[in-house]
Design an enzyme around this catalytic site. Structure first.
Site, PDB file in Angstrom:
ATOM      1  N   GLU A  90       0.820  -1.204   0.000  1.00  0.00           N
ATOM      2  CA  GLU A  90       0.000   0.000   0.000  1.00  0.00           C
ATOM      3  C   GLU A  90       0.857   1.258   0.000  1.00  0.00           C
ATOM      4  OE1 GLU A  90      -3.202  -0.150   3.074  1.00  0.00           O
ATOM      5  OE2 GLU A  90      -2.347  -2.132   3.442  1.00  0.00           O
ATOM      6  N   CYS A 103       3.176   8.564   1.312  1.00  0.00           N
ATOM      7  CA  CYS A 103       3.536   7.610   2.359  1.00  0.00           C
ATOM      8  C   CYS A 103       3.728   6.258   1.677  1.00  0.00           C
ATOM      9  CB  CYS A 103       2.441   7.537   3.422  1.00  0.00           C
ATOM     10  SG  CYS A 103       2.773   6.338   4.732  1.00  0.00           S
ATOM     11  N   CYS A 110       5.095  -7.045   7.880  1.00  0.00           N
ATOM     12  CA  CYS A 110       5.985  -6.484   8.896  1.00  0.00           C
ATOM     13  C   CYS A 110       6.086  -7.483  10.046  1.00  0.00           C
ATOM     14  CB  CYS A 110       5.430  -5.143   9.398  1.00  0.00           C
ATOM     15  SG  CYS A 110       6.467  -4.314  10.619  1.00  0.00           S
ATOM     16  N   CYS A 114       3.303  -4.431  16.194  1.00  0.00           N
ATOM     17  CA  CYS A 114       2.739  -3.354  17.018  1.00  0.00           C
ATOM     18  C   CYS A 114       1.225  -3.542  17.171  1.00  0.00           C
ATOM     19  CB  CYS A 114       3.042  -2.001  16.397  1.00  0.00           C
ATOM     20  SG  CYS A 114       4.827  -1.643  16.274  1.00  0.00           S
ATOM     21  N   CYS A 117      -1.385  -1.495  14.834  1.00  0.00           N
ATOM     22  CA  CYS A 117      -1.109  -1.402  13.394  1.00  0.00           C
ATOM     23  C   CYS A 117      -1.547  -2.677  12.673  1.00  0.00           C
ATOM     24  CB  CYS A 117       0.385  -1.161  13.179  1.00  0.00           C
ATOM     25  SG  CYS A 117       0.867  -0.950  11.457  1.00  0.00           S
ATOM     26  N   CYS A 331      -1.971   2.224   7.844  1.00  0.00           N
ATOM     27  CA  CYS A 331      -1.138   1.180   7.250  1.00  0.00           C
ATOM     28  C   CYS A 331      -1.781  -0.194   7.342  1.00  0.00           C
ATOM     29  CB  CYS A 331       0.209   1.122   7.970  1.00  0.00           C
ATOM     30  SG  CYS A 331       1.147   2.648   7.919  1.00  0.00           S
TER      31      CYS A 331
END
Length: 346
Positions: A90, A103, A110, A114, A117, A331
């Site tokens: 994205e 961005c 990932c 977190c 997120c 995100c």
């Protein structure tokens, strides 16, 4: 074969020379690459023989926009790009008075995990190449018809977990022979890989380093960000202090405002104490809800009170404007939906 958009200008010049081409050809090819061409045949001022030679020796990446959403509230544009091989990432085009900001993502997925997120819901699949990071800029410009003036490496992925490719991207995107976005217009956001921050400092780049802090105490931060167990706040601040000493660049601290978790007055007091005497700026970020997370956005009053406490202690703090809430601009959310609907394997 070599991915051509992952080459710096000097590397491209060297590889073309090895193929028997004159130095000026590198300038022509590099310029075409940074216009977002989808094939070598689009490089119309090159001979057919040279275009054929390029096709035989290099891979030219060109992502496809499989989803494109435009906010009816503020014009923010969110893209889901399909890369060669079928992976999706994205990126977001945001419009500000001072210019358009992109961005971009640096990884497919990932591994930071977190709590607030959506990027890490399916773990890390792979790193993006320098060219694949660059492609997000080039093809957003091409699709929107608008130039991008600023870049934030704050999309899916941890940039410093893909250190070599991200560093190469920074040199390519700021190259004067290409789209030449100055490093002072680029911000790199990290969850806090202290060792990589210290390595990055040695490059003496002019980018803005943004730290995703999100809590001023180790207990709270470890619950939100597992990376804190490897690099607790004290170690992280030691690294950012060295970063400033070496580069002279002020560090920004990103702080997500989560109701009852990170927005309490005592945490504002503790954050002010942590940053006192440091050349720092705090960005307070109204949390974007993620359905898999129990975290909820702070109230407007809580955000205002938090900001006032910081400013009373002499800490510069601004509240980031929330963009694209109607298109899930945070995100990972568009990629997650695409996976859930069967558009991409994890």
């Amino acid at each position: 074969m070599t991915e051509i958009k992952s080459l710096t200008f000097d590397e491209l010049k060297g590889q073309l020379a090895a193929l028997g081409e004159k130095p000026f050809r590198a300038g022509q090819v590099f310029k075409w690459l940074h216009q977002g061409v989808g094939s070598f045949d689009e490089m119309t001022d090159l001979s057919k023989a040279l275009r054929q030679k390029l096709a035989e020796n290099f891979v030219l990446t060109a992502p496809q926009a499989v989803r494109r959403q435009v906010s009816q509230l503020d014009g923010t544009m969110k893209y889901l790009w399909e890369l060669q091989g079928g992976d999706c990432v994205e990126s977001v085009l945001m419009r500000y008075k001072h210019g358009n900001t992109a961005c971009v993502s640096t990884q497919v997925g990932c591994r930071m995990g977190c709590a607030f997120c959506a990027s890490g819901l399916f773990g890390l699949k792979r790193n993006l190449s320098a060219g694949e990071i660059l492609d997000q800029i080039l093809f957003m410009q091409k699709d929107s018809g608008e130039n991008i003036h600023n870049i934030v490496l704050m999309g899916t992925g941890e940039p410093l977990d893909n250190y070599e490719n991200v560093l190469k991207f920074l040199h390519i995107v700021s190259c004067e022979q290409g789209i030449n976005i100055g490093q002072r217009h680029i911000s790199l956001s990290t969850s806090g890989l202290a060792d990589k921050i210290e390595t990055l400092a040695q490059e003496k780049l002019q980018i803005t380093l943004s730290i995703s802090l999100h809590a001023p105490d180790n207990e709270s931060r470890s619950k939100m960000m597992p990376v804190n167990k490897s690099f607790p706040i004290e170690r992280l601040l030691e690294a950012t202090g060295r970063y400033f000493d070496i580069t002279g660049r002020r560090v920004s601290y990103e702080y997500a405002m989560a109701r009852g978790v990170s927005d309490r007055p005592w945490q504002a007091e503790q954050l002010a104490k942590l940053l006192r005497g440091r050349p720092a700026h705090v960005n307070l970020i109204p949390l974007n809800p993620v359905k898999e997370s129990a975290l909820q956005p702070s109230t407007r009053e809580s955000v205002r009170r938090f900001q006032e406490i910081l400013e009373r202690h002499g800490i510069a703090a601004t509240v980031r404007r929330r963009l694209g809430p109607d298109i899930d601009a945070a995100c990972g959310q568009l990629r997650r939906r695409n996976i859930e609907e069967g558009g991409q394997k994890t």
